[in-house]
Scaffold this motif. Sequence first.
Motif, PDB file in Angstrom:
ATOM      1  N   ASP A  99       0.829  -1.210   0.000  1.00  0.00           N
ATOM      2  CA  ASP A  99       0.000   0.000   0.000  1.00  0.00           C
ATOM      3  C   ASP A  99       0.861   1.256   0.000  1.00  0.00           C
ATOM      4  OD1 ASP A  99      -2.186  -1.627   0.011  1.00  0.00           O
ATOM      5  OD2 ASP A  99      -2.640  -1.394   2.139  1.00  0.00           O
ATOM      6  N   ALA A 100       1.948   1.213   0.764  1.00  0.00           N
ATOM      7  CA  ALA A 100       2.826   2.382   0.799  1.00  0.00           C
ATOM      8  C   ALA A 100       3.446   2.641  -0.564  1.00  0.00           C
ATOM      9  CB  ALA A 100       3.911   2.183   1.856  1.00  0.00           C
ATOM     10  N   SER A 101       3.780   1.554  -1.283  1.00  0.00           N
ATOM     11  CA  SER A 101       4.358   1.732  -2.608  1.00  0.00           C
ATOM     12  C   SER A 101       3.317   2.187  -3.628  1.00  0.00           C
ATOM     13  CB  SER A 101       4.995   0.416  -3.064  1.00  0.00           C
ATOM     14  OG  SER A 101       5.481   0.517  -4.378  1.00  0.00           O
ATOM     15  N   LYS A 102       2.075   1.692  -3.487  1.00  0.00           N
ATOM     16  CA  LYS A 102       1.033   2.004  -4.473  1.00  0.00           C
ATOM     17  C   LYS A 102       0.420   3.383  -4.243  1.00  0.00           C
ATOM     18  CE  LYS A 102      -1.683  -1.364  -5.457  1.00  0.00           C
ATOM     19  NZ  LYS A 102      -2.766  -2.372  -5.373  1.00  0.00           N
ATOM     20  N   TYR A 103       0.225   3.759  -2.989  1.00  0.00           N
ATOM     21  CA  TYR A 103      -0.486   5.003  -2.680  1.00  0.00           C
ATOM     22  C   TYR A 103       0.431   6.077  -2.101  1.00  0.00           C
ATOM     23  CZ  TYR A 103      -4.265   1.616  -3.015  1.00  0.00           C
ATOM     24  OH  TYR A 103      -5.121   0.619  -3.445  1.00  0.00           O
ATOM     25  N   ALA A 104       1.742   5.953  -2.351  1.00  0.00           N
ATOM     26  CA  ALA A 104       2.667   6.942  -1.797  1.00  0.00           C
ATOM     27  C   ALA A 104       2.447   8.317  -2.414  1.00  0.00           C
ATOM     28  CB  ALA A 104       4.105   6.479  -2.002  1.00  0.00           C
ATOM     29  N   MET A 105       2.030   8.359  -3.688  1.00  0.00           N
ATOM     30  CA  MET A 105       1.877   9.642  -4.378  1.00  0.00           C
ATOM     31  C   MET A 105       0.433  10.142  -4.368  1.00  0.00           C
ATOM     32  SD  MET A 105       2.066   8.528  -8.395  1.00  0.00           S
ATOM     33  CE  MET A 105       1.496  10.141  -8.862  1.00  0.00           C
ATOM     34  N   THR A 106      -0.367   9.685  -3.424  1.00  0.00           N
ATOM     35  CA  THR A 106      -1.771  10.090  -3.391  1.00  0.00           C
ATOM     36  C   THR A 106      -1.914  11.602  -3.223  1.00  0.00           C
ATOM     37  OG1 THR A 106      -2.433   7.941  -2.502  1.00  0.00           O
ATOM     38  CG2 THR A 106      -3.953   9.783  -2.190  1.00  0.00           C
ATOM     39  N   SER A 107      -1.210  12.154  -2.258  1.00  0.00           N
ATOM     40  CA  SER A 107      -1.324  13.605  -2.011  1.00  0.00           C
ATOM     41  C   SER A 107      -0.813  14.408  -3.202  1.00  0.00           C
ATOM     42  CB  SER A 107      -0.551  13.977  -0.744  1.00  0.00           C
ATOM     43  OG  SER A 107      -1.075  13.300   0.379  1.00  0.00           O
ATOM     44  N   PHE A 108       0.308  13.989  -3.773  1.00  0.00           N
ATOM     45  CA  PHE A 108       0.857  14.706  -4.926  1.00  0.00           C
ATOM     46  C   PHE A 108      -0.093  14.629  -6.124  1.00  0.00           C
ATOM     47  CE2 PHE A 108       3.277  14.357  -8.918  1.00  0.00           C
ATOM     48  CZ  PHE A 108       3.813  15.636  -8.972  1.00  0.00           C
ATOM     49  N   ALA A 109      -0.647  13.435  -6.377  1.00  0.00           N
ATOM     50  CA  ALA A 109      -1.558  13.272  -7.512  1.00  0.00           C
ATOM     51  C   ALA A 109      -2.818  14.113  -7.321  1.00  0.00           C
ATOM     52  CB  ALA A 109      -1.920  11.794  -7.664  1.00  0.00           C
ATOM     53  N   VAL A 161      -2.792   6.081 -11.711  1.00  0.00           N
ATOM     54  CA  VAL A 161      -3.909   7.026 -11.626  1.00  0.00           C
ATOM     55  C   VAL A 161      -4.666   6.988 -12.948  1.00  0.00           C
ATOM     56  CG1 VAL A 161      -4.590   9.414 -11.211  1.00  0.00           C
ATOM     57  CG2 VAL A 161      -2.601   8.464 -10.019  1.00  0.00           C
ATOM     58  N   LYS A 162      -5.941   6.642 -12.893  1.00  0.00           N
ATOM     59  CA  LYS A 162      -6.760   6.546 -14.105  1.00  0.00           C
ATOM     60  C   LYS A 162      -7.913   7.534 -14.032  1.00  0.00           C
ATOM     61  CE  LYS A 162      -5.742   1.639 -14.803  1.00  0.00           C
ATOM     62  NZ  LYS A 162      -6.334   0.280 -14.980  1.00  0.00           N
ATOM     63  N   GLY A 199     -13.232  12.575 -13.070  1.00  0.00           N
ATOM     64  CA  GLY A 199     -12.824  11.938 -11.819  1.00  0.00           C
ATOM     65  C   GLY A 199     -11.580  11.089 -12.017  1.00  0.00           C
ATOM     66  N   TYR A 200     -10.957  10.707 -10.912  1.00  0.00           N
ATOM     67  CA  TYR A 200      -9.728   9.911 -10.970  1.00  0.00           C
ATOM     68  C   TYR A 200      -9.737   8.881  -9.842  1.00  0.00           C
ATOM     69  CZ  TYR A 200      -7.881  13.479 -14.138  1.00  0.00           C
ATOM     70  OH  TYR A 200      -7.692  14.342 -15.197  1.00  0.00           O
ATOM     71  N   VAL A 201      -9.148   7.723 -10.131  1.00  0.00           N
ATOM     72  CA  VAL A 201      -8.927   6.689  -9.128  1.00  0.00           C
ATOM     73  C   VAL A 201      -7.444   6.339  -9.141  1.00  0.00           C
ATOM     74  CG1 VAL A 201     -11.243   5.695  -9.235  1.00  0.00           C
ATOM     75  CG2 VAL A 201      -9.487   4.865 -10.802  1.00  0.00           C
ATOM     76  N   ILE A 202      -6.930   5.973  -7.960  1.00  0.00           N
ATOM     77  CA  ILE A 202      -5.546   5.517  -7.845  1.00  0.00           C
ATOM     78  C   ILE A 202      -5.584   4.103  -7.278  1.00  0.00           C
ATOM     79  CG2 ILE A 202      -5.368   6.706  -5.625  1.00  0.00           C
ATOM     80  CD1 ILE A 202      -2.321   6.907  -6.139  1.00  0.00           C
ATOM     81  N   GLY A 203      -5.147   3.153  -8.077  1.00  0.00           N
ATOM     82  CA  GLY A 203      -5.280   1.758  -7.672  1.00  0.00           C
ATOM     83  C   GLY A 203      -6.748   1.382  -7.606  1.00  0.00           C
TER      84      GLY A 203
END
Length: 257
Positions: A99-109, A161-162, A199-203
């Motif tokens: 999860d840390a590797s997949k969602y590390a850029m959540t805030s930046f994205a 991010v899609k 809209g956008y989803v991450i993972g």
Amino acid sequence: MSDPKDPQDPQNMPESDGAPETPAEETTAAPDAAGDTPWAEGGEPTPKEALEAAADALLTPDAQIAELESQVNDLRDRLLRAVADAENTRKRAERDKQDASKYAMTSFARDILSVGDNMRRAIDTLSEEDRKGVPEPVRNLIEGVEMTEREFLSVMERHGVKAINPHGEKFDPNLHQAMFEAPDPTRPAGTVMEVVATGYVIGDRLLRPAMVGISKGGPAVAPQPAAEAAPETPADPAPEAADPEKPTPGSKIDTKA
């Protein structure tokens, strides 16, 4: 003068150190009734240890075997629980790492999504008809912005991010956010008729819901007023039975008879 052989004479008494001689006490070690105990080396047993030693001495061999089997089962259960806890901890750590590797850029994205929104707004300022009448430099500028937007979406997708563009789809409250509702007789109620913001989803997590307008469906059909009762008309009389001697209308009369 005293008699030199008088035993009462202090001078004739044997020399001593002044302490009366006492017989040596015979010390014998008491046998250890309880056998080899933790306090055999000089320690005093506690009441609990004494009770446990007495209980062990009273147990029969079968009872001792049952007690040992109970202890073995208890230790086996503790071992299995410890192994299960260690395995769960390992799986949880692995999941947290993924999860840390997949969602590390959540805030930046989430912060950079406004860049894509602004590029889309710049593209939408000119319709296809307006582009035909603009000078070639402006047309090239619009095409450059479109290429930048495509590259932006491609880079975001490579990082998980899609984009969500649900135009024409059924409204999903888990992915969409309704901004307005408008009647549209050509679409069923609850259909996305306009996408205000992509809209956008991450993972498998929602990064930003799509801002959409949904159809309210066609106008409700007004109930028809009840029709007034029509006046009753007399029923046609039943046709009389045909008389063979009377000519029926439209038939030819035989005059040769």
